[in-house]
Design a protein around this motif. Structure first.
Motif, mmCIF file in Angstrom:
data_model
loop_
_atom_site.group_PDB
_atom_site.id
_atom_site.type_symbol
_atom_site.label_atom_id
_atom_site.label_comp_id
_atom_site.label_asym_id
_atom_site.label_seq_id
_atom_site.Cartn_x
_atom_site.Cartn_y
_atom_site.Cartn_z
ATOM 1 N N SER A 68 0.796 -1.501 -18.873
ATOM 2 C CA SER A 68 1.841 -2.494 -18.584
ATOM 3 C C SER A 68 2.682 -2.117 -17.362
ATOM 4 O O SER A 68 3.689 -2.753 -17.082
ATOM 5 N N GLN A 69 2.262 -1.084 -16.636
ATOM 6 C CA GLN A 69 3.027 -0.647 -15.465
ATOM 7 C C GLN A 69 2.970 -1.663 -14.341
ATOM 8 O O GLN A 69 3.952 -1.905 -13.655
ATOM 9 N N GLY A 70 1.810 -2.290 -14.165
ATOM 10 C CA GLY A 70 1.658 -3.279 -13.106
ATOM 11 C C GLY A 70 1.327 -2.647 -11.770
ATOM 12 O O GLY A 70 1.546 -1.453 -11.529
ATOM 13 N N GLU A 105 -12.444 6.494 9.488
ATOM 14 C CA GLU A 105 -12.747 6.421 10.916
ATOM 15 C C GLU A 105 -14.189 5.987 11.144
ATOM 16 O O GLU A 105 -14.500 5.334 12.148
ATOM 17 N N ALA A 106 -15.063 6.329 10.167
ATOM 18 C CA ALA A 106 -16.471 5.948 10.281
ATOM 19 C C ALA A 106 -16.730 4.552 9.723
ATOM 20 O O ALA A 106 -17.873 4.089 9.715
ATOM 21 N N GLY A 107 -15.681 3.878 9.223
ATOM 22 C CA GLY A 107 -15.822 2.507 8.739
ATOM 23 C C GLY A 107 -15.932 2.346 7.244
ATOM 24 O O GLY A 107 -16.211 1.247 6.755
ATOM 25 N N ASP A 108 -15.726 3.408 6.470
ATOM 26 C CA ASP A 108 -15.777 3.327 5.008
ATOM 27 C C ASP A 108 -14.396 3.644 4.438
ATOM 28 O O ASP A 108 -13.958 4.787 4.464
ATOM 29 N N TRP A 109 -13.731 2.615 3.913
ATOM 30 C CA TRP A 109 -12.360 2.777 3.439
ATOM 31 C C TRP A 109 -12.274 2.987 1.932
ATOM 32 O O TRP A 109 -11.171 2.937 1.362
ATOM 33 N N THR A 110 -13.385 3.241 1.281
ATOM 34 C CA THR A 110 -13.372 3.355 -0.180
ATOM 35 C C THR A 110 -12.403 4.423 -0.653
ATOM 36 O O THR A 110 -11.547 4.174 -1.521
ATOM 37 N N ILE A 111 -12.520 5.631 -0.107
ATOM 38 C CA ILE A 111 -11.690 6.756 -0.565
ATOM 39 C C ILE A 111 -10.227 6.508 -0.246
ATOM 40 O O ILE A 111 -9.329 6.771 -1.073
ATOM 41 N N ALA A 112 -9.939 5.983 0.916
ATOM 42 C CA ALA A 112 -8.548 5.754 1.313
ATOM 43 C C ALA A 112 -7.883 4.712 0.409
ATOM 44 O O ALA A 112 -6.752 4.900 -0.060
ATOM 45 N N ILE A 113 -8.569 3.591 0.144
ATOM 46 C CA ILE A 113 -7.971 2.557 -0.705
ATOM 47 C C ILE A 113 -7.800 3.073 -2.125
ATOM 48 O O ILE A 113 -6.772 2.843 -2.762
ATOM 49 N N GLN A 114 -8.804 3.800 -2.631
ATOM 50 C CA GLN A 114 -8.695 4.343 -3.984
ATOM 51 C C GLN A 114 -7.532 5.332 -4.077
ATOM 52 O O GLN A 114 -6.795 5.348 -5.074
ATOM 53 N N ALA A 115 -7.351 6.154 -3.046
ATOM 54 C CA ALA A 115 -6.236 7.104 -3.044
ATOM 55 C C ALA A 115 -4.895 6.379 -3.056
ATOM 56 O O ALA A 115 -3.949 6.804 -3.729
ATOM 57 N N ALA A 116 -4.802 5.298 -2.319
ATOM 58 C CA ALA A 116 -3.562 4.522 -2.308
ATOM 59 C C ALA A 116 -3.276 3.923 -3.679
ATOM 60 O O ALA A 116 -2.137 3.934 -4.162
ATOM 61 N N ILE A 117 -4.319 3.407 -4.329
ATOM 62 C CA ILE A 117 -4.145 2.844 -5.676
ATOM 63 C C ILE A 117 -3.719 3.941 -6.651
ATOM 64 O O ILE A 117 -2.816 3.753 -7.483
ATOM 65 N N ASN A 118 -4.348 5.089 -6.561
ATOM 66 C CA ASN A 118 -3.994 6.209 -7.446
ATOM 67 C C ASN A 118 -2.555 6.661 -7.221
ATOM 68 O O ASN A 118 -1.858 7.045 -8.165
ATOM 69 N N GLN A 119 -2.107 6.665 -5.966
ATOM 70 C CA GLN A 119 -0.725 7.061 -5.676
ATOM 71 C C GLN A 119 0.249 6.071 -6.304
ATOM 72 O O GLN A 119 1.297 6.452 -6.816
ATOM 73 N N SER A 120 -0.095 4.789 -6.279
ATOM 74 C CA SER A 120 0.762 3.789 -6.899
ATOM 75 C C SER A 120 0.881 4.017 -8.393
ATOM 76 O O SER A 120 1.931 3.751 -8.993
ATOM 77 N N LEU A 121 -0.187 4.499 -9.012
ATOM 78 C CA LEU A 121 -0.128 4.822 -10.436
ATOM 79 C C LEU A 121 0.903 5.911 -10.702
ATOM 80 O O LEU A 121 1.547 5.929 -11.752
ATOM 81 N N ILE A 122 1.100 6.784 -9.708
ATOM 82 C CA ILE A 122 2.062 7.887 -9.863
ATOM 83 C C ILE A 122 3.485 7.430 -9.628
ATOM 84 O O ILE A 122 4.389 7.733 -10.419
ATOM 85 N N ASP A 123 3.721 6.684 -8.548
ATOM 86 C CA ASP A 123 5.107 6.383 -8.177
ATOM 87 C C ASP A 123 5.461 4.891 -8.225
ATOM 88 O O ASP A 123 6.592 4.519 -7.929
ATOM 89 N N GLY A 124 4.515 4.031 -8.568
ATOM 90 C CA GLY A 124 4.829 2.605 -8.699
ATOM 91 C C GLY A 124 4.983 1.857 -7.399
ATOM 92 O O GLY A 124 5.476 0.724 -7.385
ATOM 93 N N SER A 125 4.573 2.447 -6.302
ATOM 94 C CA SER A 125 4.715 1.793 -4.997
ATOM 95 C C SER A 125 3.776 0.605 -4.873
ATOM 96 O O SER A 125 2.705 0.559 -5.478
ATOM 97 N N ASP A 126 4.174 -0.368 -4.054
ATOM 98 C CA ASP A 126 3.296 -1.463 -3.686
ATOM 99 C C ASP A 126 2.279 -0.946 -2.672
ATOM 100 O O ASP A 126 2.595 -0.078 -1.847
ATOM 101 N N VAL A 127 1.063 -1.485 -2.725
ATOM 102 C CA VAL A 127 -0.002 -1.032 -1.839
ATOM 103 C C VAL A 127 -0.358 -2.162 -0.876
ATOM 104 O O VAL A 127 -0.669 -3.274 -1.311
#
Length: 638
Positions: free
Chosen positions: A162-164, A121-143
């Protein structure tokens, strides 16, 4: 409510019972269960009548409830079908849903906004994007992220092996809190760092619409360079696709050199990369065995106006395939023709080392040899056009002694400097740096539309097929170049000269160099024939028929041949010149006879009916051996 045998009756069942003739008996049979005590016969009849009325009332209520439920269902369906209906269904990331449900489908995709927090909300998306990438590592979702995202620190892609990962970001840029770097040479912090201590991260499909590595400086009104775009970490990445549509104000859009193992077979695409220091740096890594980057494929539609060039192959990047268009790159570079190379070897391997003439500092980039001369590429921290009071005069004077800032005993001298855009048409630029001087080979393929220039060592080990508006010799394969003016086809050995070694027109083949045949002979009209022992003084064997030729003549001047005769009989041979004109006319000069085991002559040849002369024959006779084998070679000399 109504029960029979302890079971709740539905409205439909009650309706059926109400219409049956045995409703009273059914109610009477269960009256004790309903009231909890026994009734007399009269009381039972009264109760049965009362219960019948109650049942009918219950049926009416049930029917009303059913109608209300159907009406409520219709309202819900209508609300779900409305534009805002999607907001009425709950969803939780990581929750397991049944097959073929909306939840299962949503689990295949992650939106960056799913992880938005107060920082976002303050204009810094670092944590949000990193969390999305980390979640993809868990469930393989596209981000996916369709917004314009600024970050304050590096995004890390690790653990995927090799998960992609399929990652799409509409726009990614740095904000004022991102770690700032003041120089291309000082290891700028990357916006995205890929890799870990495991195997190469593979199977990545990263699409970034716009990648912006700078921030606006309100006081100066300029864009300040802050960051690199993408870099490898640990063992880095391979077998992946990066698409960066627009790349602006990065020190390097992609910079390799920190990988611990080879990073190979990447596919890099894009739309327009401009105003960066450099498009791509292909550099050997720091792991054991000097791990290279190799086999990358590039297809960026237009790489233009980047300070240090489009792609720099710094002793690495072999087997690359480069496509797309390049122009206006390298405006902050200079190429020096060295007059003294005594200490140049001390600079090799130290890209970024500062050199000075005592006043102006420039960074050493590369050393290479070309056509017998030595060259050094140097880099400024501003456009070369800014020097000389904006005249674009190179800041060092030819003949000056140039020393290293950190080691003044390391000195070079130059007698000429070339800058981007300094040719007669002001359109020569330094688009690709082929910095393979200190490797075994380059072996890259450049097949570009428009490309202004490729500079560096071992150019003869690569293939270049491109076009531009000022150089007609840009089709170069392993150092051999071809051009065609429309009347003259020319061949060049670009490794040694910019002048052709051979020209071919409709009338001639020209060699501009001495023709060296080693121990090979020049062949014209050649034959090898066994001549038997003659049976009489007039028993000659015909070797070759000769006629005057019209080839390569200006009029009717005849033709002249040189004839060499050798044989397998020791010391038996000879040579002569023969001038032939018209039909059956010959004159022999410059006769040399070696041995007398044979003799030769020219005899006129009659046509089939013997009525006219059709030509002239070279004939040989010998009576020294049962057979002597003769080789006769005739070359045209006039």
């Amino acid at each position: 409510m109504a029960f029979i045998d302890g079971q709740l009756l539905t409205a439909a069942q009650l309706n059926d019972l109400a219409n049956k003739s045995d409703l009273d008996s059914a109610i009477e049979a269960k009256i004790d269960e309903i009231n909890g005590y026994n009734l007399s016969a009269a009381q039972s009849a009264d109760a049965a009548a009362s219960s019948s009325a109650s049942a009918q009332s219950a049926v009416a209520l049930a029917q009303q409830a059913a109608a209300e439920a159907l009406a409520a269902e219709d309202v819900l369906r209508s609300e779900l079908a409305a534009p805002a209906g999607a907001g009425l269904s709950g969803y939780q990331i990581g929750q397991t849903y049944g097959a073929n449900t909306v939840g299962t489908k949503l689990n295949r995709r992650i939106d960056i906004e799913d992880f938005a927090d107060e920082n976002s909300e303050a204009g810094d998306w670092t944590i949000a994007i990193q969390a999305a990438i980390n979640q993809s590592l868990i469930d393989g979702s596209d981000v996916y992220g369709r917004g314009n995202y600024t970050i304050s620190n590096t995004l890390k892609i690790a653990g995927f092996a090799s998960q992609g990962l399929n990652l799409y970001l509409n726009s990614l840029s740095v904000n004022s809190a991102f770690p700032k770097c003041d120089s291309f040479w000082d290891s700028p912090t990357p916006m995205i760092l890929i890799g870990d201590g495991g195997a190469n991260v593979t199977g990545l499909n990263i699409t970034i619409g716009t990648l912006h590595g700078g921030i606006y400086n309100a006081s100066s009104g300029d864009i300040e360079y802050i960051a690199d775009g993408i870099k490898p970490n640990g063992n880095g990445f391979a077998l992946s696709h990066f698409h960066i549509g627009y790349a602006l104000y990065c020190y390097a859009v992609i910079r390799t050199g920190d990988q611990l193992t080879p990073n190979a077979s990447m596919w890099i695409t894009g739309d327009f990369w401009t105003q960066n220091y450099l498009g791509v740096l292909m550099k050997t890594g720091t792991g054991s065995g000097a791990p290279i980057v190799e086999g990358w494929k590039f297809f960026v539609k237009f790489i233009a106006a980047n300070n240090y060039g489009g792609i720099w192959f710094l002793n690495s990047g072999q087997y690359a395939q480069v496509n797309g268009d390049f122009d206006f790159n390298g405006g902050w570079l200079g190429i020096l023709h060295l007059s003294d190379t005594t200490y140049v070897s001390e600079l090799v391997g130290n890209a970024g080392e500062m050199l000075t003439d005592g006043t102006t500092q420039l960074a050493f980039m590369a050393h290479y040899t070309y056509q017998g001369s030595n060259y050094v590429i140097v880099a400024a921290d501003r456009p070369m056009s800014d020097y000389g009071g904006g005249t674009g005069t190179f800041p060092w004077a030819a003949g000056s002694t140039i020393t290293s800032v950190k080691a003044s005993d390391i000195a070079i001298k130059f007698d000429k400097a070339m800058l981007a855009g300094d040719n007669a048409s002001s359109n020569n630029f330094i688009d690709i740096i082929h910095d393979f001087q200190y490797t075994a080979f380059g072996k890259i393929q450049v097949v570009a539309g428009y490309l202004a220039g490729v500079y560096g060592g071992l150019l003869h080990s690569s293939v270049f097929l491109y076009q531009n508006s000022f150089d007609g010799v840009t089709q170069i394969v392993d150092g051999m170049a071809v051009s065609n003016s429309g009347t003259t086809l020319s061949f060049y050995n670009k490794t040694v000269s910019d002048s052709p070694y051979s020209n071919i027109t409709a009338d001639f083949v020209n060699f501009e160099k001495r023709l060296y045949l080693k121990d090979h002979t020049t062949i014209g009209i050649n034959t090898y024939i066994a001549v038997p022992r003659a049976t009489s003084a007039d028993d000659f064997t015909t070797i070759l028929p000769l006629t005057d030729t019209s080839t390569d003549k200006y009029g009717e001047e005849g033709s002249k041949w040189h004839v060499e005769i050798i044989s397998n009989y020791s010391g038996c041979g000879g040579s002569h010149d023969v001038y032939i004109w018209g039909v059956g006319n010959a004159r022999v000069t410059n006769q040399q006879q070696l041995g007398y085991a044979y003799e030769w002559r020219y005899m006129q040849q009659a046509n089939a009916d013997g009525t006219a002369i059709s030509g002239i024959n070279l004939q040989i006779r010998q009576d020294s051996q049962d057979v002597i084998k003769f080789s006769v070679n005739m070359t045209r000399i006039g």
